[in-house]
Write a protein that holds these residues in place. Structure first.
Motif, PDB file in Angstrom:
ATOM      1  N   ASN A 103      10.723   6.878  -1.318  1.00 49.35           N
ATOM      2  CA  ASN A 103       9.851   6.193  -2.300  1.00 49.35           C
ATOM      3  C   ASN A 103       9.169   4.946  -1.748  1.00 49.35           C
ATOM      4  OD1 ASN A 103      11.823   4.186  -2.413  1.00 49.35           O
ATOM      5  ND2 ASN A 103      12.805   5.054  -4.205  1.00 49.35           N
ATOM      6  N   GLY A 105      10.479   2.346  -0.456  1.00 46.03           N
ATOM      7  CA  GLY A 105      11.536   1.366  -0.247  1.00 46.03           C
ATOM      8  C   GLY A 105      11.070  -0.077  -0.214  1.00 46.03           C
ATOM      9  N   VAL A 106      11.851  -0.895   0.468  1.00 42.82           N
ATOM     10  CA  VAL A 106      11.594  -2.337   0.511  1.00 42.82           C
ATOM     11  C   VAL A 106      10.174  -2.671   1.007  1.00 42.82           C
ATOM     12  CG1 VAL A 106      12.318  -4.501   1.615  1.00 42.82           C
ATOM     13  CG2 VAL A 106      14.038  -2.957   0.647  1.00 42.82           C
ATOM     14  N   THR A 108       7.452  -1.445   0.325  1.00 42.17           N
ATOM     15  CA  THR A 108       6.440  -1.347  -0.744  1.00 42.17           C
ATOM     16  C   THR A 108       6.335  -2.649  -1.530  1.00 42.17           C
ATOM     17  OG1 THR A 108       8.016  -0.479  -2.365  1.00 42.17           O
ATOM     18  CG2 THR A 108       6.757   1.140  -1.095  1.00 42.17           C
ATOM     19  N   MET A 109       7.273  -3.561  -1.310  1.00 37.53           N
ATOM     20  CA  MET A 109       7.169  -4.832  -2.024  1.00 37.53           C
ATOM     21  C   MET A 109       5.911  -5.581  -1.601  1.00 37.53           C
ATOM     22  SD  MET A 109      11.200  -5.742  -2.095  1.00 37.53           S
ATOM     23  CE  MET A 109      11.333  -7.036  -3.316  1.00 37.53           C
ATOM     24  N   ASN A 111       3.096  -4.167  -1.534  1.00 39.53           N
ATOM     25  CA  ASN A 111       1.994  -3.580  -2.312  1.00 39.53           C
ATOM     26  C   ASN A 111       1.548  -4.469  -3.469  1.00 39.53           C
ATOM     27  OD1 ASN A 111       2.309  -1.498  -0.566  1.00 39.53           O
ATOM     28  ND2 ASN A 111       3.031   0.002  -2.067  1.00 39.53           N
ATOM     29  N   GLN A 112       2.360  -5.465  -3.779  1.00 40.49           N
ATOM     30  CA  GLN A 112       1.994  -6.424  -4.827  1.00 40.49           C
ATOM     31  C   GLN A 112       0.899  -7.381  -4.357  1.00 40.49           C
ATOM     32  OE1 GLN A 112       3.551  -6.878  -8.091  1.00 40.49           O
ATOM     33  NE2 GLN A 112       4.115  -4.794  -7.578  1.00 40.49           N
ATOM     34  N   PHE A 113       0.682  -7.400  -3.036  1.00 35.91           N
ATOM     35  CA  PHE A 113      -0.232  -8.409  -2.473  1.00 35.91           C
ATOM     36  C   PHE A 113      -1.359  -7.744  -1.707  1.00 35.91           C
ATOM     37  CE2 PHE A 113       4.098  -9.969  -2.714  1.00 35.91           C
ATOM     38  CZ  PHE A 113       3.931 -11.112  -3.485  1.00 35.91           C
ATOM     39  N   GLU A 114      -2.439  -8.488  -1.506  1.00 38.40           N
ATOM     40  CA  GLU A 114      -3.521  -8.020  -0.640  1.00 38.40           C
ATOM     41  C   GLU A 114      -3.018  -8.117   0.791  1.00 38.40           C
ATOM     42  OE1 GLU A 114      -6.305  -6.787  -1.874  1.00 38.40           O
ATOM     43  OE2 GLU A 114      -5.532  -7.224  -3.875  1.00 38.40           O
ATOM     44  N   VAL A 147       1.773   0.542   1.296  1.00 38.01           N
ATOM     45  CA  VAL A 147       2.816   1.361   1.917  1.00 38.01           C
ATOM     46  C   VAL A 147       3.095   2.542   0.983  1.00 38.01           C
ATOM     47  CG1 VAL A 147       5.193   1.392   2.753  1.00 38.01           C
ATOM     48  CG2 VAL A 147       3.834  -0.705   2.946  1.00 38.01           C
ATOM     49  N   HIS A 148       3.181   3.745   1.544  1.00 39.06           N
ATOM     50  CA  HIS A 148       3.395   4.936   0.718  1.00 39.06           C
ATOM     51  C   HIS A 148       4.643   5.695   1.154  1.00 39.06           C
ATOM     52  CE1 HIS A 148      -0.608   4.846  -1.145  1.00 39.06           C
ATOM     53  NE2 HIS A 148      -1.008   4.344   0.003  1.00 39.06           N
ATOM     54  N   PRO A 149       5.324   6.327   0.198  1.00 37.19           N
ATOM     55  CA  PRO A 149       6.368   7.283   0.577  1.00 37.19           C
ATOM     56  C   PRO A 149       5.717   8.496   1.237  1.00 37.19           C
ATOM     57  CG  PRO A 149       6.021   7.312  -1.811  1.00 37.19           C
ATOM     58  CD  PRO A 149       5.172   6.211  -1.267  1.00 37.19           C
TER      59      PRO A 149
END
Ligand code: SF4
Lengths: 193, 250
Positions: A103, A105-106, A108-109, A111-114, A147-149
């Motif tokens: 998924n 994972g860490v 992807t945190m 992804n909240q930011f540019e 970031v993608h799974p």
């Protein structure tokens, strides 16, 4: 799973008695590979059953035709996309190993930011940064905006969650697949962390 | 007595009283129906749909469905479990659920129900919504990334704590939890760490500050046994709090 097994078994014209396994670490922490090594002395049993193709363990750089491809890590840069597609093209069964592959994972945190914010935080405004500048060597793979799974990029046949999945989970999976059985995990072997 | 009213749950006779829901009667009889937005101590909400069952060929939400005689309820066939798993997968991709980086992991009801349905992957494409964190309150932190909009905190703060600290705002994928304060910040509400509403969240969206990762991996609530055996996280949360306060009765 049963159909996956048939895929492997029907491939009998290939003259070999061992299954060929390749592994790759994309955007992960290498923990899943460490977990694979955590099978300890069972690795001796494993090498009786499988042959390793491309993997950080053999240091082979290109992937050939394989039965099983184990992917650790999500997809965060263009190199990850290329390696993942190569694995999909060459592996009969592709397995997402661990939270980052399953998924994102860490990582992807972010992804909240540019992406600009991430790079500036790491290389310009971060605490203790000397000679601040964003690395721009052409050898460095470009980052994707998110970031993608791995299932968002290629078709995936099997998923082993966990951060990392335990050695027993990986062992059970490999031995069952090699034996041509369906894989049923007991409750204690499935976790997302 | 043969006058007892019953319905069938996976072939088993479950007694009920008039007005009881399928969920109430099942839980009372010791049968587990997976659920997230439901907490037997509060009014049902029927929003998460995880408690979906097949009743005489129709899909129904067992936490809001009044039990009646002659019902034949399928709670555990592969078809129903597949439905629930799909709903869970949608909940997971709709938020940002990074279990390895969450203090609630191992004692999280969302995660435990996902384990119970055998969810090995998120299946869908992730939405990766941009959601905030509110850490303004001295004792409580809110991770909106993990909120599944079950509305439990809203109901409990309004009906039990009598403070109405939370509200669901917006529509569709823009729905979110907001605080009832002029600044919109948690710190400016009447919320206290002792409020019931703080302990009912089925995910890691509402967490006490200054605590975290206190239980070793392997000993956490759902590490060894499934939620169908262990029960809801909120129940254990209350038990632990009472125990810490020297009141082990709960
Ligand atoms: S914060 Fe928790 S209790 Fe409140 S709506 Fe979200 S998931 Fe439910």
């Amino acid at each position: 799973m049963v159909t996956l097994m048939n895929d492997i078994q029907s491939d009998q014209e290939r003259p070999k008695d061992k299954l060929i396994v390749a592994t790759a670490a994309l955007c992960g922490c290498f923990g899943c590979h460490m977990s694979l090594l955590d099978i300890d002395e069972r690795i001796l049993q494993l090498v009786e059953l499988v042959e390793f193709d491309r993997t950080p363990l053999t240091d082979i750089k290109t992937v050939g035709k394989c039965d099983i491809g184990l992917i650790e890590g999500g997809v965060a840069n263009v190199d990850n996309v290329e390696v993942l597609r190569e694995f999909r093209n060459n592996c009969d069964v592709l397995v997402a190993v661990g939270a980052c592959a399953v998924n994102g994972g860490v990582p992807t945190m972010r992804n909240q930011f540019e992406i600009k914010e991430c790079l500036e935080e790491a290389y310009i405004h971060g605490i203790g940064v000397e000679n601040p500048h964003v690395p721009n060597d052409v050898e460095i793979p470009l980052l994707l905006d998110k970031v993608h799974p791995i299932h968002e990029v290629v078709r995936v046949d099997y998923f082993l969650p966990g951060c990392p999945p335990g050695a027993d989970t990986i062992w059970l999976f490999l031995t069952e697949v090699i034996a041509g059985n369906a894989v049923n995990f007991p409750y204690s072997l499935i976790h997302y962390d | 007595m043969s006058t007892e009213k019953t319905f069938r749950l996976d072939g088993k006779a479950i007694p009920f009283e008039d007005g009881e829901t399928v969920m109430d009667a099942a839980l009372k009889a010791g049968e587990y129906i997976p659920h997230l937005c439901h907490n037997p101590d509060f009014e049902p909400h029927g929003s998460c749909r995880i408690c979906v069952v097949d009743v005489n060929g129709r899909h129904q939400c067992s936490c809001t469905l009044p039990a009646s005689e002659g019902m034949d309820v399928d709670n555990s066939s592969e078809a129903i479990t597949n439905k629930r798993r799909t709903l869970l997968q949608m909940l997971f991709v709709e938020g940002n659920h990074v279990c390895p980086a969450c203090e609630k992991s191992g004692a999280c009801q969302l995660q435990a129900v996902a384990y119970q349905t055998g969810m090995l992957n998120p299946h869908f494409t992730h939405f990766f919504p941009k959601r905030s964190i509110d850490a303004s309150h001295p004792d409580i932190v809110f991770y909106f990334n993990r909120c599944i909009l079950c509305g439990l905190c809203v109901r409990v703060s309004r009906d039990v704590d009598k403070k109405a600290v939370f509200s669901l705002s917006g529509r569709g994928h823009r729905t979110r939890i907001i605080f009832n304060s002029p600044s919109g910040k948690a710190v400016d509400t009447e919320l206290a760490i002792t409020d019931k509403a703080v302990s009912v969240c089925p995910t890691g969206a509402i967490l006490p500050k200054h605590h975290g990762y206190e239980t070793p991996v392997g000993e956490r609530l759902y590490d060894c046994l499934p939620i169908s055996v262990v029960g809801d996280a909120a129940k254990h949360h209350t038990a632990k709090k009472h125990f810490l306060n020297g009141d082990p009765d709960e």
